[in-house]
Write a protein that holds these residues in place. Structure first.
Motif, mmCIF file in Angstrom:
data_model
loop_
_atom_site.group_PDB
_atom_site.id
_atom_site.type_symbol
_atom_site.label_atom_id
_atom_site.label_comp_id
_atom_site.label_asym_id
_atom_site.label_seq_id
_atom_site.Cartn_x
_atom_site.Cartn_y
_atom_site.Cartn_z
ATOM 1 N N ILE A 1 13.892 104.864 56.102
ATOM 2 C CA ILE A 1 15.021 104.617 57.004
ATOM 3 C C ILE A 1 14.762 103.300 57.722
ATOM 4 O O ILE A 1 13.639 103.039 58.187
ATOM 5 C CB ILE A 1 15.192 105.752 58.025
ATOM 6 C CG1 ILE A 1 15.779 106.995 57.365
ATOM 7 C CG2 ILE A 1 16.101 105.321 59.169
ATOM 8 C CD1 ILE A 1 16.088 108.122 58.323
ATOM 9 N N VAL A 2 15.801 102.477 57.820
ATOM 10 C CA VAL A 2 15.719 101.253 58.611
ATOM 11 C C VAL A 2 16.610 101.428 59.830
ATOM 12 O O VAL A 2 17.810 101.673 59.699
ATOM 13 C CB VAL A 2 16.164 100.012 57.814
ATOM 14 C CG1 VAL A 2 16.082 98.769 58.707
ATOM 15 C CG2 VAL A 2 15.306 99.823 56.571
ATOM 16 N N SER A 3 16.015 101.336 60.996
ATOM 17 C CA SER A 3 16.765 101.489 62.242
ATOM 18 C C SER A 3 16.801 100.162 62.985
ATOM 19 O O SER A 3 16.145 99.184 62.603
ATOM 20 C CB SER A 3 16.113 102.554 63.124
ATOM 21 O OG SER A 3 14.867 102.089 63.615
ATOM 22 N N GLU A 4 17.590 100.137 64.049
ATOM 23 C CA GLU A 4 17.636 98.954 64.903
ATOM 24 C C GLU A 4 16.236 98.589 65.379
ATOM 25 O O GLU A 4 15.883 97.410 65.455
ATOM 26 C CB GLU A 4 18.535 99.219 66.102
ATOM 27 C CG GLU A 4 19.990 99.422 65.764
ATOM 28 C CD GLU A 4 20.803 99.913 66.944
ATOM 29 O OE1 GLU A 4 21.992 99.584 67.017
ATOM 30 O OE2 GLU A 4 20.224 100.639 67.788
ATOM 31 N N GLY A 5 15.439 99.621 65.698
ATOM 32 C CA GLY A 5 14.093 99.366 66.179
ATOM 33 C C GLY A 5 13.218 98.646 65.175
ATOM 34 O O GLY A 5 12.335 97.871 65.542
ATOM 35 N N ASP A 6 13.467 98.894 63.881
ATOM 36 C CA ASP A 6 12.679 98.240 62.836
ATOM 37 C C ASP A 6 13.002 96.761 62.711
ATOM 38 O O ASP A 6 12.255 96.003 62.071
ATOM 39 C CB ASP A 6 12.924 98.918 61.485
ATOM 40 C CG ASP A 6 12.406 100.342 61.442
ATOM 41 O OD1 ASP A 6 11.281 100.566 61.924
ATOM 42 O OD2 ASP A 6 13.126 101.229 60.940
ATOM 43 N N LEU A 7 14.124 96.332 63.282
ATOM 44 C CA LEU A 7 14.559 94.941 63.166
ATOM 45 C C LEU A 7 14.511 94.188 64.498
ATOM 46 O O LEU A 7 14.979 93.053 64.580
ATOM 47 C CB LEU A 7 15.992 94.889 62.613
ATOM 48 C CG LEU A 7 16.222 95.585 61.268
ATOM 49 C CD1 LEU A 7 17.695 95.520 60.897
ATOM 50 C CD2 LEU A 7 15.366 94.950 60.179
ATOM 51 N N MET A 8 13.941 94.817 65.521
ATOM 52 C CA MET A 8 13.959 94.221 66.849
ATOM 53 C C MET A 8 12.958 93.077 67.007
ATOM 54 O O MET A 8 13.215 92.110 67.715
ATOM 55 C CB MET A 8 13.668 95.293 67.906
ATOM 56 C CG MET A 8 14.791 96.295 68.087
ATOM 57 S SD MET A 8 16.315 95.551 68.701
ATOM 58 C CE MET A 8 15.800 95.093 70.353
ATOM 59 N N ARG A 9 11.799 93.193 66.367
ATOM 60 C CA ARG A 9 10.740 92.196 66.547
ATOM 61 C C ARG A 9 10.683 91.283 65.326
ATOM 62 O O ARG A 9 9.988 91.555 64.357
ATOM 63 C CB ARG A 9 9.397 92.904 66.748
ATOM 64 C CG ARG A 9 9.330 93.790 67.986
ATOM 65 C CD ARG A 9 9.423 92.943 69.244
ATOM 66 N NE ARG A 9 9.234 93.755 70.452
ATOM 67 C CZ ARG A 9 9.192 93.251 71.672
ATOM 68 N NH1 ARG A 9 9.319 91.939 71.850
ATOM 69 N NH2 ARG A 9 9.025 94.039 72.711
#
Length: 235
Positions: free
Chosen positions: A49-57
């Motif tokens: 799963i790719v979530s917003e959190g995975d793309l934040m940094r």
């Protein structure tokens, strides 16, 4: 009626492939107004799963996070490599979170809530025979609550009045966290009359909530008195 995952899940689930670029994933999340997307193989297996959190940094938006000096001392070379892949990876396979927690369509809402809370996740894919058929998020649980209709009370008599009183007192003793020694419950025609004293406004509310959740209750008359703080020494 008991609700299950299949009753509240989102069925039109957006998915991405392992090779999907992170830019396309970010665009999909924005377009669909969702916070995460499952990653599936060509055979339909959910692998991440790719979530917003995975793309934040990300270095592209200058949000890449550097570990503190003391944390750097604890990181192994493998840890550093994994952090680098997470922040610099170009495809879903590199940035997705794994392993994936999934549920069955017949999972109850209580089971789902427990799972989300225990795993500290915000959504969970629903699989039937290994095939993705939906996804349940915290928002789906809230929608289930919003559409819930309490069971209408049945006609009551003196026997059911006594049953209501017994059940309410049992709840106060075992579940509500209320010091019930000074609480008097009288039930007449499905109406619960609450008399006596409690030690805080919170206990008073707990008694009311317990009454509201007791089957057969039609109305509540709250005559409880909250004792002043200086009377707590009596407990």
């Amino acid at each position: 009626m008991t609700l299950h995952a299949e009753d509240i899940m989102t069925r039109d689930v957006a998915t991405v492939a392992e090779s999907t670029p992170v830019e396309d994933i970010a665009r999909l999340l924005l377009e669909r107004r969702i916070s995460a997307v499952p990653v599936v193989t060509a055979g339909g297996e959910v692998v991440g799963i790719v979530s917003e959190g995975d793309l934040m940094r990300r270095p592209e938006i200058q949000t890449e996070k550097q570990p503190s000096w003391w944390l750097s001392l604890l990181l192994t070379d493998t840890d550093r490599a994994a952090r680098y892949i997470k922040s610099h990876g170009r495809t879903a396979k590199d940035v997705m979170s794994t392993p994936v927690v999934t549920i069955d369509p017949q999972a109850s809402l209580a089971e789902i809530a427990e799972l989300l809370e225990k795993r500290q996740i915000k959504r969970v894919p629903v699989l039937r025979d290994g095939v993705l058929v939906g996804i349940v998020s915290r928002a789906n649980l809230l929608r289930g609550l919003a559409t819930h209709r309490p069971t209408q009370p049945q006609p009551v008599d003196r026997t059911s009045d006594q049953l209501i009183r017994d059940q309410l007192l049992e709840t106060l003793r075992k579940e509500a966290g209320v010091r019930h020694e000074f609480v008097n419950v009288v039930v007449s025609g499905g109406t619960v009359h609450l008399w006596g004293s409690v030690f805080s406004e919170t206990e008073r509310r707990a008694v009311r909530v317990a009454a509201e959740n007791t089957a057969g209750v039609r109305r509540i008359e709250d005559n409880l008195h909250v004792l002043p703080p200086n009377r707590l020494s009596l407990s």
